[in-house]
Design a protein around this motif. Structure first.
Motif, PDB file in Angstrom:
ATOM      1  N   ALA A 152       9.470 -15.962  13.386  1.00 30.85           N
ATOM      2  CA  ALA A 152       7.995 -15.736  13.698  1.00 30.85           C
ATOM      3  C   ALA A 152       7.752 -15.289  15.146  1.00 30.85           C
ATOM      4  N   VAL A 153       6.864 -14.400  15.109  1.00 31.01           N
ATOM      5  CA  VAL A 153       6.593 -13.617  16.553  1.00 31.01           C
ATOM      6  C   VAL A 153       5.797 -14.524  17.475  1.00 31.01           C
ATOM      7  N   PRO A 154       6.140 -14.937  18.555  1.00 30.39           N
ATOM      8  CA  PRO A 154       5.429 -15.634  19.354  1.00 30.39           C
ATOM      9  C   PRO A 154       4.118 -15.093  19.653  1.00 30.39           C
ATOM     10  N   LEU A 155       3.018 -15.701  19.341  1.00 27.98           N
ATOM     11  CA  LEU A 155       1.617 -15.131  19.595  1.00 27.98           C
ATOM     12  C   LEU A 155       0.931 -15.450  20.935  1.00 27.98           C
ATOM     13  N   THR A 156       1.662 -16.347  21.750  1.00 22.95           N
ATOM     14  CA  THR A 156       0.814 -16.545  22.833  1.00 22.95           C
ATOM     15  C   THR A 156       2.209 -16.443  24.017  1.00 22.95           C
ATOM     16  N   TYR A 157       1.881 -16.256  25.133  1.00 23.34           N
ATOM     17  CA  TYR A 157       2.591 -15.995  26.523  1.00 23.34           C
ATOM     18  C   TYR A 157       3.279 -17.190  26.672  1.00 23.34           C
ATOM     19  N   GLN A 158       2.587 -18.390  26.728  1.00 27.39           N
ATOM     20  CA  GLN A 158       3.194 -19.643  26.916  1.00 27.39           C
ATOM     21  C   GLN A 158       4.248 -20.026  25.781  1.00 27.39           C
ATOM     22  N   LYS A 311       0.450   0.122  15.032  1.00 35.38           N
ATOM     23  CA  LYS A 311      -0.634   0.802  14.234  1.00 35.38           C
ATOM     24  C   LYS A 311      -1.507  -0.550  13.974  1.00 35.38           C
ATOM     25  N   MET A 312      -2.806   0.013  13.638  1.00 37.56           N
ATOM     26  CA  MET A 312      -3.822  -1.396  13.115  1.00 37.56           C
ATOM     27  C   MET A 312      -3.631  -1.737  11.798  1.00 37.56           C
ATOM     28  N   VAL A 313      -3.619  -0.501  10.740  1.00 38.82           N
ATOM     29  CA  VAL A 313      -3.426  -0.848   9.377  1.00 38.82           C
ATOM     30  C   VAL A 313      -1.781  -1.307   9.099  1.00 38.82           C
ATOM     31  N   GLY A 314      -1.925  -2.318   8.318  1.00 37.44           N
ATOM     32  CA  GLY A 314      -0.529  -2.740   8.126  1.00 37.44           C
ATOM     33  C   GLY A 314       0.015  -3.509   9.095  1.00 37.44           C
ATOM     34  N   ASN A 315      -0.371  -3.777  10.085  1.00 35.56           N
ATOM     35  CA  ASN A 315       0.119  -4.599  11.289  1.00 35.56           C
ATOM     36  C   ASN A 315      -0.418  -5.906  11.239  1.00 35.56           C
ATOM     37  N   PRO A 316       0.614  -6.857  10.884  1.00 36.87           N
ATOM     38  CA  PRO A 316       0.241  -8.311  10.439  1.00 36.87           C
ATOM     39  C   PRO A 316      -0.516  -9.145  11.602  1.00 36.87           C
ATOM     40  N   VAL A 317      -0.385  -8.773  13.022  1.00 32.17           N
ATOM     41  CA  VAL A 317      -0.853  -9.478  13.958  1.00 32.17           C
ATOM     42  C   VAL A 317      -2.122  -8.837  14.457  1.00 32.17           C
ATOM     43  N   CYS A 318      -2.700  -7.739  13.758  1.00 32.25           N
ATOM     44  CA  CYS A 318      -3.630  -7.133  14.424  1.00 32.25           C
ATOM     45  C   CYS A 318      -5.127  -7.193  13.652  1.00 32.25           C
ATOM     46  N   THR A 319      -5.904  -7.635  14.574  1.00 33.86           N
ATOM     47  CA  THR A 319      -7.478  -7.757  13.498  1.00 33.86           C
ATOM     48  C   THR A 319      -7.881  -6.411  13.316  1.00 33.86           C
ATOM     49  N   GLN A 320      -8.357  -6.544  11.903  1.00 29.39           N
ATOM     50  CA  GLN A 320      -8.961  -4.946  11.338  1.00 29.39           C
ATOM     51  C   GLN A 320     -10.203  -4.949  11.866  1.00 29.39           C
ATOM     52  N   ILE A 321     -10.554  -3.612  12.831  1.00 26.23           N
ATOM     53  CA  ILE A 321     -11.835  -3.405  13.398  1.00 26.23           C
ATOM     54  C   ILE A 321     -12.229  -2.096  13.010  1.00 26.23           C
TER      55      ILE A 321
END
Length: 505
Positions: A152-158, A311-321
């Motif tokens: 899994a990708v660590p989603l926080t710096y800590q 990219k935004m689309v298709g990027n699992p960590v990116c909120t779609q705006i």
DNA sequence: TTGTCCGTTGGCACT
DNA sequence: TAGTGCCAACGGACA
């Protein structure tokens, strides 16, 4: 007579001799072949469309780095072979022509390079070429960091820091022993492989802005040593306390050297450790210099472990705006013509010098996206890719997502003010006066908000709005509140979608 | 499941 | 000048 086989080291984002494991592998391969002669060919491929992909300042930095690399390689009795063409077309042909048995390179994360490597791998396998790729662009092996986090990708710096704490960082290596003449192929002296000038690439060097940050390993090492000698400064360094709008950079500007691989991130790490270990106290991540290096590692890890990271689309960590489209606003932003002097000064510094302070990047990125213009971070990332000397695939995408509150950072109601933010470190607006000279003579009270200056003041200062400098393209006070509402709605929708996707048990 | 704490670096008014 | 609380209220990590 049988042809003499060749060993290639393919330089990409590792334009250095020091701490270059993959280059050492290639050299060792040639050296160990005692009774079977091998040629060494350290190559760099310049793609035909490079001028469209790389902005002129960065192209100059690259050419300077290649010149320096060539001269450093010559000290080892070899040279840089510049190849002109598309790597995936050219290299397979040369594999045959040069009887290539061994290919070494750095392991890269950058999507374009990864795709290239996949093609080359396939060809190499068919031709029975041994490929060696070494982790040497980052301090840690990001793939093993991901593995440690169960993929899994660590989603926080800590979280990232906790994953790398305790990982032993290997020592750097040096290559000092010169090669024998036996390693030189017959066409060693051919001018065809020389590093091209900017003119050769169709660029008029005299038309460029003055070169503030010359490229190359030599320059990168000098710069590193210069800063590491300032031990007090290093130990006290806290990023938020440095200024985004000082006339001379308030930070190290080592980034272009690290992104091109002129400087080893691992060497930077060890030098920092050395300084920190010799001091009684020092600043800590995330704000310390070491913390800055770890931010880079964080984004590299995220970039390596995330599909469609840029990219935004298709990027699992990116909120779609639902970003809007406004080419006029985008152009005004990119060219420093928004009518907001602080934003324009930053964008003009970027275009002229190829480097801006990290907090300045925050300012303009927030302005383009969630703050004011409501334009996609992908558009901003493209402009940065063009202008930045220190452009870096993972860091660019990661930071743009951060600033647009699309990933990693979520407090979208924290908006940078194009008026207040710069004033904190530059009340007089000296930075604006330098980069937006139209406003040079404006009274301090109007330098951040020229639209408030009465016509008479504008005339006296020799800069009438709408004539000599643009009127502001949006009203920040009004629009940033509207955009906050839009962000709130996008988040809400995102949350609902996530809830629907969640398995019902 | 829910609550709580925390998160690189905002702006503003106030003390 | 530096510190605090408020603004409005996010997601990730963990218990």
């Amino acid at each position: 007579m049988a042809k003499v086989p060749s060993v290639i080291h393919w330089f990409r984002l590792d334009l250095r001799i020091h701490d270059n494991l993959a280059l050492r592998n290639a050299i060792n391969e040639v050296r160990q072949a005692e009774n079977r002669k091998h040629f060494l060919r350290p190559v760099y491929v310049i793609e035909p469309d490079i001028k469209n992909k790389v902005g002129e300042n960065r192209l100059r930095f690259l050419i300077q780095s290649l010149q320096d690399l060539d001269s450093n390689l010559r000290k080892l009795n070899t040279r840089l072979f510049i190849l002109r063409g598309t790597a995936t077309e050219l290299l397979p042909k040369l594999f045959d022509k040069w009887q290539v048995k061994h290919l070494t390179s750095q392991l890269d994360i950058d999507r374009d390079i990864v795709l290239q490597d996949e093609v080359i791998d396939e060809v190499a396998e068919k031709k029975d070429i041994f490929i060696v790729r070494r982790v040497q662009h980052t301090v840690y092996d990001v793939h093993s960091v991901l593995k440690k986090n169960n993929g899994a990708v660590p989603l926080t710096y800590q979280k990232f820091l906790s994953l790398v704490t305790g990982i032993q960082v290997k020592d750097t290596i040096e290559i000092t022993k010169a090669l024998s003449d036996n390693c030189k192929p017959p066409d060693f002296d051919s001018k065809d492989y020389d590093v091209p000038s900017l003119e050769d690439l169709g660029l008029d060097e005299s038309a460029l802005n003055p070169c503030k940050y010359p490229g190359g390993e030599t320059e990168g090492l000098n710069r590193l040593n210069m800063y590491m000698a300032k031990k007090q400064w290093v130990c006290k360094f806290e990023k938020p306390n440095t200024s985004p709008n000082s006339i001379e950079p308030s930070t190290t500007v080592l980034s272009p050297y690290i992104s091109h691989g002129c400087l080893s991130a691992k060497l930077f790490y060890h030098k920092l450790k050395e300084v920190e270990n010799g001091a009684s106290t020092h600043s800590q991540p995330p704000v310390s210099l070491m913390g800055q290096l770890m931010w880079r590692e964080f984004y590299y890890t995220a970039g390596a472990g995330t599909k469609n990271f840029d990219k935004m689309v298709g990027n699992p960590v990116c909120t779609q705006i639902p970003w809007g489209k406004n080419d006029e606003h985008l152009k005004a932003w990119a060219e420093g013509q928004t009518g907001y002097p602080f934003v324009d000064a930053i964008m003009r510094q970027l275009k002229q010098e190829g480097w801006i302070h990290h907090l300045a990047r925050h300012m303009v990125a927030c302005f383009l996206t969630r703050g004011d213009l409501w334009i996609s971070w992908e558009e901003g990332a493209k402009v940065f890719e063009d202008y930045l000397l220190d452009y870096d695939w993972s860091l660019n995408a990661g930071n743009w997502m951060w600033l647009s509150a699309s990933a990693f950072f979520y407090k979208y109601f924290r908006v940078y003010s194009p008026v207040a933010f710069g004033k904190k470190t530059d009340k007089e607006g000296l930075f604006i006066r330098k980069y937006v000279p139209e406003l040079k003579k404006y009274p301090t009270e109007y330098i951040y908000e020229p639209w408030k200056a009465p016509k008479s003041v504008q005339t006296t200062a020799g800069c009438v709005l709408g004539v000599d400098y643009p009127k502001r393209i949006v009203d920040h006070d009004k629009i940033h509140k509207e955009n906050m509402q839009k962000m709130s709605a996008a988040y809400k929708l995102n949350k609902e979608k996530k809830a629907m996707k969640r398995p019902h048990t």
